[in-house]
Design a protein around this motif. Sequence first.
Motif, PDB file in Angstrom:
ATOM      1  N   ALA A 183       0.828  -1.205   0.000  1.00 49.18           N
ATOM      2  CA  ALA A 183       0.000   0.000   0.000  1.00 49.18           C
ATOM      3  C   ALA A 183       0.861   1.254   0.000  1.00 49.18           C
ATOM      4  O   ALA A 183       0.518   2.260  -0.639  1.00 49.18           O
ATOM      5  N   GLN A 184       1.992   1.214   0.698  1.00 49.81           N
ATOM      6  CA  GLN A 184       2.859   2.385   0.725  1.00 49.81           C
ATOM      7  C   GLN A 184       3.568   2.581  -0.617  1.00 49.81           C
ATOM      8  O   GLN A 184       3.748   3.726  -1.057  1.00 49.81           O
ATOM      9  N   ILE A 185       3.954   1.504  -1.270  1.00 52.36           N
ATOM     10  CA  ILE A 185       4.546   1.636  -2.602  1.00 52.36           C
ATOM     11  C   ILE A 185       3.564   2.323  -3.540  1.00 52.36           C
ATOM     12  O   ILE A 185       3.940   3.196  -4.335  1.00 52.36           O
ATOM     13  N   GLN A 186       2.298   1.926  -3.450  1.00 51.55           N
ATOM     14  CA  GLN A 186       1.288   2.570  -4.289  1.00 51.55           C
ATOM     15  C   GLN A 186       1.237   4.068  -4.027  1.00 51.55           C
ATOM     16  O   GLN A 186       1.169   4.880  -4.959  1.00 51.55           O
ATOM     17  N   ALA A 187       1.286   4.445  -2.765  1.00 49.59           N
ATOM     18  CA  ALA A 187       1.223   5.862  -2.408  1.00 49.59           C
ATOM     19  C   ALA A 187       2.474   6.612  -2.846  1.00 49.59           C
ATOM     20  O   ALA A 187       2.402   7.775  -3.246  1.00 49.59           O
ATOM     21  N   GLU A 188       3.617   5.954  -2.779  1.00 51.11           N
ATOM     22  CA  GLU A 188       4.879   6.626  -3.065  1.00 51.11           C
ATOM     23  C   GLU A 188       5.175   6.744  -4.555  1.00 51.11           C
ATOM     24  O   GLU A 188       5.660   7.788  -5.008  1.00 51.11           O
ATOM     25  N   SER A 189       4.909   5.689  -5.336  1.00 50.16           N
ATOM     26  CA  SER A 189       5.398   5.689  -6.714  1.00 50.16           C
ATOM     27  C   SER A 189       4.428   5.118  -7.740  1.00 50.16           C
ATOM     28  O   SER A 189       4.734   5.149  -8.930  1.00 50.16           O
ATOM     29  N   ARG A 190       3.312   4.555  -7.293  1.00 45.47           N
ATOM     30  CA  ARG A 190       2.409   3.843  -8.201  1.00 45.47           C
ATOM     31  C   ARG A 190       3.154   2.720  -8.933  1.00 45.47           C
ATOM     32  O   ARG A 190       2.913   2.430 -10.091  1.00 45.47           O
ATOM     33  N   TRP A 191       4.109   2.090  -8.219  1.00 43.21           N
ATOM     34  CA  TRP A 191       4.857   0.936  -8.719  1.00 43.21           C
ATOM     35  C   TRP A 191       5.758   1.312  -9.901  1.00 43.21           C
ATOM     36  O   TRP A 191       6.098   0.466 -10.729  1.00 43.21           O
ATOM     37  N   ASP A 192       6.179   2.557  -9.955  1.00 47.07           N
ATOM     38  CA  ASP A 192       7.090   3.024 -10.998  1.00 47.07           C
ATOM     39  C   ASP A 192       8.526   2.796 -10.528  1.00 47.07           C
ATOM     40  O   ASP A 192       9.037   3.517  -9.668  1.00 47.07           O
ATOM     41  N   LYS A 193       9.190   1.789 -11.091  1.00 46.83           N
ATOM     42  CA  LYS A 193      10.521   1.394 -10.639  1.00 46.83           C
ATOM     43  C   LYS A 193      11.571   2.476 -10.898  1.00 46.83           C
ATOM     44  O   LYS A 193      12.565   2.560 -10.186  1.00 46.83           O
ATOM     45  N   GLY A 194      11.366   3.289 -11.931  1.00 52.17           N
ATOM     46  CA  GLY A 194      12.360   4.278 -12.308  1.00 52.17           C
ATOM     47  C   GLY A 194      12.029   5.689 -11.898  1.00 52.17           C
ATOM     48  O   GLY A 194      12.651   6.643 -12.396  1.00 52.17           O
ATOM     49  N   LEU A 195      11.086   5.851 -10.981  1.00 55.00           N
ATOM     50  CA  LEU A 195      10.643   7.197 -10.610  1.00 55.00           C
ATOM     51  C   LEU A 195      11.763   7.988  -9.943  1.00 55.00           C
ATOM     52  O   LEU A 195      12.441   7.502  -9.044  1.00 55.00           O
ATOM     53  N   VAL A 196      11.947   9.210 -10.396  1.00 58.93           N
ATOM     54  CA  VAL A 196      12.842  10.152  -9.738  1.00 58.93           C
ATOM     55  C   VAL A 196      11.966  11.263  -9.166  1.00 58.93           C
ATOM     56  O   VAL A 196      11.314  11.999  -9.908  1.00 58.93           O
ATOM     57  N   GLY A 197      11.920  11.349  -7.844  1.00 59.59           N
ATOM     58  CA  GLY A 197      11.043  12.294  -7.185  1.00 59.59           C
ATOM     59  C   GLY A 197      11.795  13.492  -6.636  1.00 59.59           C
ATOM     60  O   GLY A 197      12.973  13.704  -6.944  1.00 59.59           O
ATOM     61  N   PRO A 198      11.130  14.279  -5.813  1.00 56.67           N
ATOM     62  CA  PRO A 198      11.751  15.470  -5.239  1.00 56.67           C
ATOM     63  C   PRO A 198      12.827  15.107  -4.214  1.00 56.67           C
ATOM     64  O   PRO A 198      12.866  13.995  -3.705  1.00 56.67           O
ATOM     65  N   ASP A 199      13.695  16.070  -3.943  1.00 57.30           N
ATOM     66  CA  ASP A 199      14.737  15.906  -2.918  1.00 57.30           C
ATOM     67  C   ASP A 199      15.663  14.728  -3.196  1.00 57.30           C
ATOM     68  O   ASP A 199      16.216  14.134  -2.272  1.00 57.30           O
ATOM     69  N   GLY A 200      15.786  14.350  -4.478  1.00 56.12           N
ATOM     70  CA  GLY A 200      16.707  13.280  -4.830  1.00 56.12           C
ATOM     71  C   GLY A 200      16.192  11.884  -4.568  1.00 56.12           C
ATOM     72  O   GLY A 200      16.942  10.910  -4.702  1.00 56.12           O
ATOM     73  N   ARG A 201      14.936  11.745  -4.196  1.00 55.84           N
ATOM     74  CA  ARG A 201      14.388  10.405  -3.959  1.00 55.84           C
ATOM     75  C   ARG A 201      14.271   9.669  -5.283  1.00 55.84           C
ATOM     76  O   ARG A 201      13.837  10.221  -6.283  1.00 55.84           O
ATOM     77  N   GLU A 202      14.637   8.385  -5.264  1.00 57.21           N
ATOM     78  CA  GLU A 202      14.612   7.579  -6.473  1.00 57.21           C
ATOM     79  C   GLU A 202      13.962   6.233  -6.195  1.00 57.21           C
ATOM     80  O   GLU A 202      14.014   5.716  -5.089  1.00 57.21           O
ATOM     81  N   GLY A 203      13.360   5.685  -7.241  1.00 54.50           N
ATOM     82  CA  GLY A 203      12.911   4.308  -7.188  1.00 54.50           C
ATOM     83  C   GLY A 203      11.499   4.103  -6.702  1.00 54.50           C
ATOM     84  O   GLY A 203      10.775   5.026  -6.367  1.00 54.50           O
TER      85      GLY A 203
END
Length: 275
Positions: free
Chosen positions: A128-148
Amino acid sequence: MPTGSGGDAQGSGLELNATTVAVAAGGTGLLGCMGLVLTVIVILGVIVQCAIGVLLWPLVLICHIFGCGGGGGGNGGEASYDQQQVQAAYQSDGKGALADGSVPADLLEAVKAAGRECTQIGAVVIAAQIQAESRWDKGLVGPDGREGISQLPPDKFKEFGKDDDDNGTTSALDAEDSIRAQGRYLCSLASEVNTLLADGSVSGGSLDLTLTAYDVGLDAVEAAKGVPKTSRSQGYIAGIRSQFALYGGAIRPPDGEPYPTGSAFPSFSASPSGE
């Protein structure tokens, strides 16, 4: 306060208003969903600080994907659910068994392993947290340098990340490395949260405090003496808990339909201002 993860979903997840909800539900047989509507409203009614969009998104989303009696896929387009089980799942600790087929097959073992890192965190919470964080996007690059896929802060991935997929590289963009690090970090946070609860520094539920600490940091939880009373933190918890019913199997897709992992769900870790 750090900005939320979730990539291009930032600034949209918690800005849903009544008009947006109505548009999102268009053509989905919303009136046919009234039984589930009432259930989810009861479940989420306790989150009084959340905006109306956060309160209503799960029922609109489930109706949009499954039909909820209003048409769609197998079994007349109806998802299988029991109202009491849905409510119990929302209020649970997320330690139940992960529903078969509810996560991508190539990530199933990593999610289960992350849910075995400690007794406080289960695989349903991880999913459930993966869904909230990335929608299961393995290559997501988010804010503040967060990846994955799990969007750990870079310093936390450096601390908790390992070469769990044995490919010779430890990388947040390796989904298994990211998910297993997520589990270790959550377990570390849960231990710290329980210490704070024991000495009276914070109050609230251990899981909610742990999830919030993952999103905005343990210092923010300590400063607020619990879950911060912001739409971001309240919505983050509500968004994750609202998916326990799907990942735990209390709601199942119509026959022949896959679980709605991936982009079918919005990300809930983003907030326009952190308020």
